[in-house]
Design an enzyme around this catalytic site. Structure first.
Site, short mmCIF file in Angstrom:
data_model
loop_
_atom_site.label_atom_id
_atom_site.label_comp_id
_atom_site.label_asym_id
_atom_site.label_seq_id
_atom_site.Cartn_x
_atom_site.Cartn_y
_atom_site.Cartn_z
N HIS A 60 41.23 -16.99 -35.77
CA HIS A 60 42.30 -17.86 -35.30
C HIS A 60 41.71 -19.07 -34.57
CE1 HIS A 60 45.87 -18.54 -32.41
NE2 HIS A 60 46.24 -18.98 -33.60
N HIS A 80 44.74 -28.57 -32.34
CA HIS A 80 45.96 -27.76 -32.35
C HIS A 80 47.13 -28.43 -31.65
CE1 HIS A 80 48.78 -24.74 -30.74
NE2 HIS A 80 48.59 -24.12 -31.89
#
Length: 315
Positions: free
Chosen positions: A64, A107
């Site tokens: 992740h 992100h």
């Protein structure tokens, strides 16, 4: 008679040049290797075969945000390389758009948490972002920079499989164009969150693999109704223990299941023992999307050896 300064001078010049390379922290990735071949895909057809379910499939970890850790920031090539050196891996990363329409890996909508910069990503040019450094998960500044998507894909061919999380306001077409430019079709899966998004990606690029959220049988029906074929799908089945009926159904369709262990399930494994990761696989998951990729990979390695699993597509 030899010049007594000749050899010391030569040595000094060598050291100076070596120092230049060691201290280079620009966005040229001199310090990132291009030589570790891990996956052997001759073309995208091999990726389809590798990501099609069979009882002898080799389970994988998906790191992740690339598997950040102390001194290794999220969405950084150096972090991806660290994971790839230790285990065959899927790298999940996040794509944003700069002010001057360059795709980069980050992100958040803002720079503040993960870089030395401030403000919204889309209000900065690539040149401005190149002046920044990435922070690790503890907030410490590293020597690493924000990579572009093109640099990332070019580096990753043969080393990892990418799952690309395309942030809002980033056109899928731009991401697909980057995949075409870098000839990385055989190493990429595009993440979608609805059947409509999956259909858009499939219509733009029918050859590319798609990660689709499938939490129940109705989600699979919706994808089929939009003519997204099973052969182009991997299924994200959620972040809690997988429903065995659902994973059995998806496996019957040849679809691999990604279980998100990020959060609660990772915490359980940290507290109760990393053997839990193998239990998640035994209970129907095929890929573990985790914040603890190295710990999960160690558990899966034992699982793979015990069951004598292998793949012609993994070195």
């Amino acid at each position: 008679m030899p010049n007594p300064l000749k050899y010391p001078l030569s040595i000094l010049l060598i050291l100076l040049f070596a120092g230049c390379f060691r201290n280079n922290t620009g966005n040229d990735f001199m310090h990132v290797s291009n030589h570790n071949q891990i996956f052997n895909f001759a073309g995208v057809e091999d990726l389809y075969r590798f990501l099609t379910y069979s009882e002898k499939r080799v389970p994988l970890v998906s790191a992740h945000r690339g598997g950040p850790d102390v001194d290794y920031p999220e969405n950084a090539l150096e972090t991806f390389q660290r994971v790839a050196y230790k285990t065959p891996a899927i790298i999940e990363c996040d794509i944003a758009l700069t002010k001057d329409s360059v795709l980069v890996l980050i992100h958040d909508e803002t720079l503040d948490r993960t870089t030395t910069g401030k403000g919204r990503v889309n209000r900065h040019t690539l040149d401005e972002l190149n002046e920044l450094y990435l922070k690790d998960e503890t907030g410490n500044t590293t020597n690493y920079r924000i990579p572009t998507l093109d640099e990332t894909l070019a580096w990753g061919v043969g080393k990892v499989i990418f799952t690309l999380d395309v942030k809002k306001n980033v056109p899928y077409r731009m991401v697909i164009d980057a995949i075409r430019r870098t000839k990385s079709e055989a190493y990429v899966v595009i993440i979608t969150y609805s059947a409509d998004q999956a259909a858009v990606v499939h219509n733009l690029a029918p050859d590319l693999m798609i990660s689709a959220s499938i939490k129940n049988s109705e989600d699979l029906v919706r994808l089929n109704d939009r003519d997204v074929p099973d052969t182009r799908l991997v299924a994200f089945v959620g972040t809690s223990q997988a429903d065995k009926k659902l994973t059995d159904l998806l496996h019957q369709h040849g679809i691999l299941c990604i279980l998100g262990t990020i959060g609660n399930l990772d915490d359980q494994a940290a507290q109760r023992g990393d053997q839990l990761y193998a239990e998640f696989i035994e209970n129907g998951a095929d890929i573990l999307s985790t914040d603890r990729p190295l710990q999960a990979a160690k558990s899966l390695s034992y699982y793979i050896q015990k069951r004598e699993l292998s793949s012609p597509y993994i070195n």
